[in-house]
Scaffold this active site. Structure first.
Site, PDB file in Angstrom:
ATOM      1  N   LEU A  47       2.541  -3.752  -2.329  1.00  0.00           N
ATOM      2  CA  LEU A  47       3.553  -4.402  -3.176  1.00  0.00           C
ATOM      3  C   LEU A  47       4.605  -3.351  -3.518  1.00  0.00           C
ATOM      4  O   LEU A  47       4.256  -2.277  -4.000  1.00  0.00           O
ATOM      5  CB  LEU A  47       2.850  -4.879  -4.460  1.00  0.00           C
ATOM      6  CG  LEU A  47       3.599  -5.797  -5.401  1.00  0.00           C
ATOM      7  CD1 LEU A  47       3.843  -7.155  -4.733  1.00  0.00           C
ATOM      8  CD2 LEU A  47       2.789  -6.002  -6.687  1.00  0.00           C
ATOM      9  N   HIS A  48       5.861  -3.627  -3.228  1.00  0.00           N
ATOM     10  CA  HIS A  48       6.886  -2.654  -3.631  1.00  0.00           C
ATOM     11  C   HIS A  48       8.273  -3.214  -3.831  1.00  0.00           C
ATOM     12  O   HIS A  48       9.158  -2.512  -4.299  1.00  0.00           O
ATOM     13  CB  HIS A  48       6.949  -1.484  -2.636  1.00  0.00           C
ATOM     14  CG  HIS A  48       7.599  -1.840  -1.327  1.00  0.00           C
ATOM     15  ND1 HIS A  48       6.946  -2.515  -0.341  1.00  0.00           N
ATOM     16  CD2 HIS A  48       8.846  -1.603  -0.852  1.00  0.00           C
ATOM     17  CE1 HIS A  48       7.756  -2.685   0.692  1.00  0.00           C
ATOM     18  NE2 HIS A  48       8.918  -2.139   0.406  1.00  0.00           N
TER      19      HIS A  48
END
Ligand code: UD1
Ligand code: UDP
Length: 359
Positions: A203-204
């Site tokens: 997740l980014h």
């Protein structure tokens, strides 16, 4: 023909490795220029070491900052480097701030730009990457579309046919080259998991991690999906995400097994034996599709519709209930879709096109 490949971030280093290798194999002079947008060892140096890349000839070390800062400082840094070396062409890959900066700097120096992974569109102009892609495509002289769908988008934008080449995506080249090396004995034990009994997550994207409601929704969804399917959830989290979680509520990841960003080989080895990929990454939607690991995409849109069309990925957004439902559905599907992203020879094709060895 002198080629100056520019990279700046993790995915660019990985996806340009096949291009650098193909240059070397053909004896074509190839400079490697790094903007330094990514600089932490686990987002940068580890990939040079594992993929056998030469150290960059120049590293501008621009580091972190606003979009304006990153684009402007990379352009200012590249200008004298391009003037001194006078390459014939500057290949860039993807959609980061480094890519836009390099494309503009080369174009303004009168040097041809080659855009690897051209023609992707999420149609979400709120994403910095979408603006970077559109602008980079339009200043590029050679557009290397990974798929026929990407070529259709470029045609629709009015880009002359003569500049567009469908090459496949270099991500497949690297994956084919490294897959066997990555699945080494003892890897799963090192992470305390068993094949197909865990999900791998990343997740980014700012639209997910910088918005608290989406961050909370996704992390709750990951944990609930793990519970529902009796899977351990390994979450290899980007420093940006780790910082956001620490600032918001460290308990948000209590039910996940949080890991730092992993090197390419550990990550690929884990990915290959995962039950599911849960991610908002662009490159991982492609890699999961190639590895035949079902992908739950933690976004509302994608610039990789081929993966969804193949049945390899589904858009789950940030709602926990929907993430669980998507994870359940994807966990149950047969892993028999075709890979739409190429045959693993994209890097060679791109370099041959640049060298004029292929029409
Ligand atoms: C960038 C790209 C994104 C790409 C991602 C790949 C843009 C607009 N975004 O996002 O498209 O998917 O790289 O991973 O170009 N940080 C570190 N160490 C580093 C680099 C960054 O700790 O080596 C932290 C810093 O706190 C920094 C934050 O991560 O402020 C964000 O870094 P940045 O380069 O701005 O964007 P990414 O989120 O990495
Ligand atoms: N990747 C990695 N270690 C990790 C997470 C991702 O090596 O912990 C690799 C992954 O295999 C893929 C690339 O990084 O090749 C994707 O990069 P990222 O998700 O940062 O960027 P995006 O593709 O979204 O631009």
């Amino acid at each position: 023909m002198k080629i100056a490949v520019v990279v700046g971030t993790r995915p660019e280093i990985i996806k340009m490795a096949p291009v650098v290798r193909a240059c070397r194999a053909r004896g074509a002079p190839c400079l490697l220029l790094h903007t330094g947008q990514h600089y932490s060892f686990e987002l940068d140096g580890v990939f040079f070491a594992e993929l056998g890349l030469p150290a960059p000839d120049v590293n501008l070390e621009i580091g972190s900052g606003s979009r304006t800062y990153q684009v402007a400082s990379a352009m200012l840094g590249l200008e004298p480097v391009l003037r001194a070396h006078r390459p014939d062409v500057v290949p860039v890959e993807g959609d980061t701030n480094s890519v836009l900066a390099a494309a503009l700097a080369a174009n303004q120096a009168g040097i041809a730009v080659g855009h690897v992974e051209a023609g992707l569109r999420s149609h979400d102009r709120g994403m910095p990457e979408e603006i970077n892609r559109i602008l980079t495509d339009h200043v590029s002289d050679h557009l290397f579309a990974p798929t026929t769908g990407a070529r259709a988008i470029l045609r629709g934008d009015g880009i002359p046919e003569s500049r567009i080449h469908v090459t496949g995506n270099t991500v497949v080249d690297e994956l084919h080259l490294q897959r066997d090396r990555a699945r080494r004995p003892g890897l799963l034990e090192r992470f305390g998991v068993e094949a197909r009994r865990y999900a791998l997550a990343t997740l980014h994207r700012p639209e997910n991690v910088d918005q608290e409601d989406r961050l909370r929704g996704i992390l709750a969804g990951l944990a609930a999906a793990g519970d529902a399917l009796d899977l351990v959830v390994l979450a290899a989290l980007h420093p940006r995400t780790q910082a956001r979680i620490a600032a918001t509520d460290p308990a948000l990841t209590a039910r996940l097994r949080v890991l730092p960003p992993l090197g390419y080989l550990d990550f690929l080895g884990l990915h290959a034996d995962a039950a599911l990929m849960l991610t908002d990454s662009g490159g991982l939607q492609e890699e999961a599709c190639c590895l035949r690991v079902p992908c739950v995409t933690l976004r509302d849109n994608t610039e990789r519709p081929e993966s969804v069309a193949a049945g390899a990925s589904v858009l789950a957004g940030a709602d926990p209930g929907r993430i669980v439902a998507c994870a359940r559905a994807m966990h149950a599907i047969p892993r028999d879709w075709p890979n739409p992203f190429g045959d693993g020879r994209s890097g060679e094709r791109i370099v041959d096109l640049l060298l004029g060895m292929r029409a």
